[in-house]
Design a protein around this motif. Structure first.
Motif, mmCIF file in Angstrom:
data_model
loop_
_atom_site.group_PDB
_atom_site.id
_atom_site.type_symbol
_atom_site.label_atom_id
_atom_site.label_comp_id
_atom_site.label_asym_id
_atom_site.label_seq_id
_atom_site.Cartn_x
_atom_site.Cartn_y
_atom_site.Cartn_z
ATOM 1 N N ARG A 183 -4.490 7.860 -0.825
ATOM 2 C CA ARG A 183 -4.166 6.562 -0.247
ATOM 3 C C ARG A 183 -4.631 5.429 -1.140
ATOM 4 N NH1 ARG A 183 -5.971 5.205 5.244
ATOM 5 N NH2 ARG A 183 -5.140 3.198 4.565
ATOM 6 N N GLU A 205 0.818 -1.212 0.000
ATOM 7 C CA GLU A 205 0.000 0.000 0.000
ATOM 8 C C GLU A 205 0.854 1.266 0.000
ATOM 9 O OE1 GLU A 205 -2.472 0.158 3.454
ATOM 10 O OE2 GLU A 205 -0.853 -0.307 4.845
ATOM 11 N N ASN A 206 1.976 1.260 0.722
ATOM 12 C CA ASN A 206 2.841 2.436 0.738
ATOM 13 C C ASN A 206 3.497 2.670 -0.617
ATOM 14 O OD1 ASN A 206 2.207 2.928 3.379
ATOM 15 N ND2 ASN A 206 4.159 2.234 4.210
ATOM 16 N N GLY A 264 -0.418 3.362 3.774
ATOM 17 C CA GLY A 264 -0.919 3.583 2.426
ATOM 18 C C GLY A 264 -1.376 4.992 2.143
#
Length: 339
Positions: free
Chosen positions: A138, A65-66, A89
């Motif tokens: 995000r 997610e990041n 994220g």
């Protein structure tokens, strides 16, 4: 998700929060979902009683997610902006200067329509100050397919979705029309209002000239300020449709044409805007600017100060959201006016 020994977890991504509880002191996540385990984390995890962990094992073609949030950040960030670190994220963007925020809303919508990702921003065409939060973005799931992020990038296009246009220092002349003021029958109260609004931006006021209801006098006063090097001439008075209201015609004659005389904004319907051949701004302000707290001038001035050209079509679009409710407590720009 797979269960592995904590000692073998370096480089893997946690699939759940891990809580630390200290009696009479704290209870909260020591490690959050999405955290990438490092060598230094292993002793701490073991102290928390975690001999085994549920982790996501990174596979080819998938992004954490990041990592996905980093892609979104690159789609948005531009000059005069700073970013936060990626966490769970999410990445936030902040202004690094005062200026006008511009958002390509069509491309922003195209990105958000792709699903599994979001970008949330402030409104376009409004002032931001240094340190203001501009946007948050995000990735929704813990992991996301790299191919999906490529689709998101394609929807966003090659240019950043956002930009800040810093305000420019401008020389401004004020021309006030009206026989009642020119002959001293009443005191001018328009000038101080305009000066107060201009003071919110980097401006140098060249002066204020009061003229009679005479086209030639108005034109000469405007031209005199242009000859002095004015970047903008603001005209007050004589903006209605009565026989003695000659300011719009004088503005049009000086500039050669008008962008618009009239705008679907209340207060502010009788607003006039023109640009000279060398891109100097001529603005005619209706009487409402003198007594209403927020008007068309508050929507236009930031754009004029950032050298962001205003078109007739953009003025027409202000009809949606262009009604000020004249609230007892004004919260502009944190309201619906102009949005």
């Amino acid at each position: 998700m797979k269960l592995i020994s904590t000692k073998d977890a370096v480089g893997h991504v946690l699939c759940h929060d891990i809580t630390r509880i200290v009696k009479d002191q704290c209870k909260g996540p020591a490690f959050k979902k999405g955290h990438i385990v490092t060598e230094e984390d292993i002793p701490e995890l073991l102290k928390l009683g975690k001999e085994h962990l549920y982790v996501w094992e990174k596979k080819e073609g998938w992004l954490h997610e990041n990592e996905g949030a980093e892609v979104l950040c690159r789609l948005c960030i531009n000059d005069h902006m700073r970013r936060s670190e990626a966490s769970e994220g999410k990445i936030d963007l902040y202004a690094e200067t005062d200026g006008l925020l511009k958002i390509d809303t069509d491309r922003l919508k195209a990105v958000n329509c792709k699903g599994q990702v979001i970008i949330s921003t402030r409104h376009s065409n409004f002032t931001v100050k240094k340190g203001d939060k501009l946007a948050g973005m995000r990735v929704i799931p813990l992991i996301i397919e790299a191919s999906h992020m490529k689709d998101v990038q394609a929807a966003a296009g090659d240019e950043p979705l956002m930009k800040i246009l810093p305000f420019k220092e401008k020389k401004v002349g004020i021309v006030t029309t009206g026989s009642e003021v020119y002959h001293g029958r009443i005191q001018d109260t328009f000038g101080p209002v305009i000066k107060d609004k201009l003071a919110e931006f980097p401006t140098q006021i060249l002066g204020q000239t009061i003229v009679d209801d005479n086209s030639e006098m108005i034109e000469n006063a405007i031209q005199d300020y242009l000859n002095q090097g004015a970047d903008m001439v603001v005209c007050t008075g004589g903006m209605s449709v009565d026989p003695d209201d000659l300011t719009p015609g004088a503005i049009a004659k000086t500039a050669g044409s008008l962008v618009s005389y009239g705008a679907p904004v209340l207060p502010g319907a009788m607003f006039a805007l023109a640009y000279t051949k060398d891109k100097k701004v001529l603005a005619g302000l209706p009487g409402c600017v003198m007594y209403s707290r927020r008007t068309i001038f508050d929507l236009m001035l930031p754009r004029l100060m950032a050298d962001d050209p205003v078109t007739a079509e953009e003025l027409a679009e202000l009809g949606h959201g262009g009604l000020c409710l004249n609230c007892d407590v004004c919260t502009f720009p944190n309201c619906g006016f102009g949005k």
